[in-house]
Design a protein around this motif. Structure first.
Motif, PDB file in Angstrom:
ATOM      1  N   TYR A  85      15.899  39.500  17.223  1.00 12.65           N
ATOM      2  CA  TYR A  85      15.838  38.199  16.600  1.00 12.65           C
ATOM      3  C   TYR A  85      14.738  37.485  16.815  1.00 12.65           C
ATOM      4  O   TYR A  85      14.168  37.666  18.088  1.00 12.65           O
ATOM      5  CB  TYR A  85      17.249  37.659  16.988  1.00 12.65           C
ATOM      6  N   THR A  86      14.221  36.362  16.230  1.00 15.25           N
ATOM      7  CA  THR A  86      13.161  35.497  16.363  1.00 15.25           C
ATOM      8  C   THR A  86      13.913  33.954  16.332  1.00 15.25           C
ATOM      9  O   THR A  86      14.575  33.856  15.409  1.00 15.25           O
ATOM     10  CB  THR A  86      12.361  35.693  15.359  1.00 15.25           C
ATOM     11  N   VAL A  87      13.591  33.115  16.998  1.00 12.22           N
ATOM     12  CA  VAL A  87      13.897  31.837  16.881  1.00 12.22           C
ATOM     13  C   VAL A  87      13.185  31.246  15.829  1.00 12.22           C
ATOM     14  O   VAL A  87      11.682  31.304  15.714  1.00 12.22           O
ATOM     15  CB  VAL A  87      13.335  31.152  18.160  1.00 12.22           C
ATOM     16  N   SER A  88      13.847  30.566  14.899  1.00 14.22           N
ATOM     17  CA  SER A  88      13.457  29.860  13.688  1.00 14.22           C
ATOM     18  C   SER A  88      12.935  28.419  13.956  1.00 14.22           C
ATOM     19  O   SER A  88      13.756  27.731  14.777  1.00 14.22           O
ATOM     20  CB  SER A  88      14.409  29.933  12.542  1.00 14.22           C
ATOM     21  N   LYS A 150      18.203  22.112  19.487  1.00 12.28           N
ATOM     22  CA  LYS A 150      18.384  22.971  18.283  1.00 12.28           C
ATOM     23  C   LYS A 150      19.183  24.461  18.785  1.00 12.28           C
ATOM     24  O   LYS A 150      18.631  25.384  18.103  1.00 12.28           O
ATOM     25  CB  LYS A 150      17.134  23.073  17.402  1.00 12.28           C
ATOM     26  N   GLN A 151      20.296  23.989  19.681  1.00 17.97           N
ATOM     27  CA  GLN A 151      20.899  25.376  20.166  1.00 17.97           C
ATOM     28  C   GLN A 151      22.528  25.050  20.012  1.00 17.97           C
ATOM     29  O   GLN A 151      22.781  23.939  19.676  1.00 17.97           O
ATOM     30  CB  GLN A 151      20.479  25.552  21.324  1.00 17.97           C
ATOM     31  N   LEU A 152      23.091  26.071  20.093  1.00 15.20           N
ATOM     32  CA  LEU A 152      24.642  26.390  20.531  1.00 15.20           C
ATOM     33  C   LEU A 152      24.545  26.741  22.165  1.00 15.20           C
ATOM     34  O   LEU A 152      23.974  27.681  22.313  1.00 15.20           O
ATOM     35  CB  LEU A 152      25.355  27.165  19.776  1.00 15.20           C
ATOM     36  N   TYR A 164      21.971  29.653  22.885  1.00 10.76           N
ATOM     37  CA  TYR A 164      21.775  30.472  21.688  1.00 10.76           C
ATOM     38  C   TYR A 164      20.858  29.733  20.722  1.00 10.76           C
ATOM     39  O   TYR A 164      21.228  28.445  20.239  1.00 10.76           O
ATOM     40  CB  TYR A 164      23.129  30.926  21.201  1.00 10.76           C
ATOM     41  N   ASP A 165      19.764  30.263  20.302  1.00 14.67           N
ATOM     42  CA  ASP A 165      19.040  29.772  19.200  1.00 14.67           C
ATOM     43  C   ASP A 165      19.388  30.780  18.107  1.00 14.67           C
ATOM     44  O   ASP A 165      20.211  31.676  17.765  1.00 14.67           O
ATOM     45  CB  ASP A 165      17.495  30.402  19.455  1.00 14.67           C
ATOM     46  N   PHE A 166      18.729  29.958  16.923  1.00 14.22           N
ATOM     47  CA  PHE A 166      19.285  30.500  15.592  1.00 14.22           C
ATOM     48  C   PHE A 166      18.093  31.142  14.896  1.00 14.22           C
ATOM     49  O   PHE A 166      16.921  30.834  14.859  1.00 14.22           O
ATOM     50  CB  PHE A 166      19.481  29.181  14.324  1.00 14.22           C
ATOM     51  N   HIS A 170      18.222  36.245   9.711  1.00 13.81           N
ATOM     52  CA  HIS A 170      19.584  36.955   9.796  1.00 13.81           C
ATOM     53  C   HIS A 170      20.787  36.272   9.881  1.00 13.81           C
ATOM     54  O   HIS A 170      21.668  36.752   9.938  1.00 13.81           O
ATOM     55  CB  HIS A 170      19.647  37.748  11.077  1.00 13.81           C
ATOM     56  N   LYS A 171      20.644  34.821   9.994  1.00 13.82           N
ATOM     57  CA  LYS A 171      21.704  34.116  10.042  1.00 13.82           C
ATOM     58  C   LYS A 171      22.482  34.079  11.277  1.00 13.82           C
ATOM     59  O   LYS A 171      23.808  34.256  11.153  1.00 13.82           O
ATOM     60  CB  LYS A 171      22.442  33.969   8.675  1.00 13.82           C
TER      61      LYS A 171
END
Length: 206
Positions: A85-88, A150-152, A164-166, A170-171
């Motif tokens: 995954y990649t941080v958007s 901008k994380q959870l 956690y990054d978004f 991949h949503k």
């Protein structure tokens, strides 16, 4: 007096002097010591503890070192590797849209789970972007929004804290250090904790 009798008298006299000498000696007070390790003990490959040199201290003295309990966490590994995954780069509005949707689906799922199953000590609370999931003696999970980053953020009684990054493509909310998704962790750990198959609808496909 015979030579034998004279020898017996001399032996008795010597024995009496020896006893007197022992009784005349000053009494010596003994002090018992015990050992306390002043350095860290490291576990060897055989499972035994390899200890460093010890220091003698009186039993009545204050210990030179104290022990502390350490909390250990378990890391779960998926049977098949997850995508990379990649941080958007999210705008503030995009972050709130994605995080609010994820939190709402997650809270609703766990509320429905509590209505469907009798789980001792189970409770779900959601307020001001913070979800608290109590699993009785299995511990408490906390997932909260973190707008500045901008994380959870997650606090797990099994695997500890994670951020956690978004990935907008991949949503998916993912942890940058191991690239495991938040969904994978919650599904795996809570399924094991309560013995019920968990399928948290965090991904876009859900």
């Amino acid at each position: 007096m015979s030579a034998a009798a004279q020898g017996t008298r001399i032996s008795r006299a010597l024995l009496a002097r020896t006893r007197f000498a022992r009784q005349s000696q000053p009494s010596v007070s003994t002090r018992t010591y015990t050992t306390a390790s002043t350095l860290t003990a490291a576990a060897s490959t055989s499972g035994r503890l390899a200890r460093l040199p010890q220091t003698m201290i009186p039993r009545s003295s204050t210990p030179l070192c104290t022990s502390s309990s350490l909390r250990t966490y378990t890391t779960m590994t998926p049977s098949s590797p997850e995508p990379t995954y990649t941080v958007s780069d999210l705008s503030e509005d995009d972050y709130h849209t994605a995080s609010d949707a994820s939190m709402d689906r997650m809270v609703e799922y766990f509320e429905d789970l509590g209505d469907e199953y009798e789980i001792p000590g189970y409770d779900v609370e959601y307020q001001s972007g913070v979800m608290t999931l109590k699993l009785g003696d299995k511990g408490t999970y906390v997932v909260n929004k973190q707008p500045p980053n901008k994380q959870l953020w997650l606090s797990s009684p099994t695997s500890g804290p994670k951020r956690y990054d978004f990935d907008a493509e991949h949503k998916v909310w993912f942890y940058g250090r191991d690239h495991h998704s938040l969904k994978f962790l919650l599904d795996t750990e809570i399924t094991k904790a309560i013995g019920i198959d968990i399928d948290v609808p965090l991904d876009a496909a859900k």
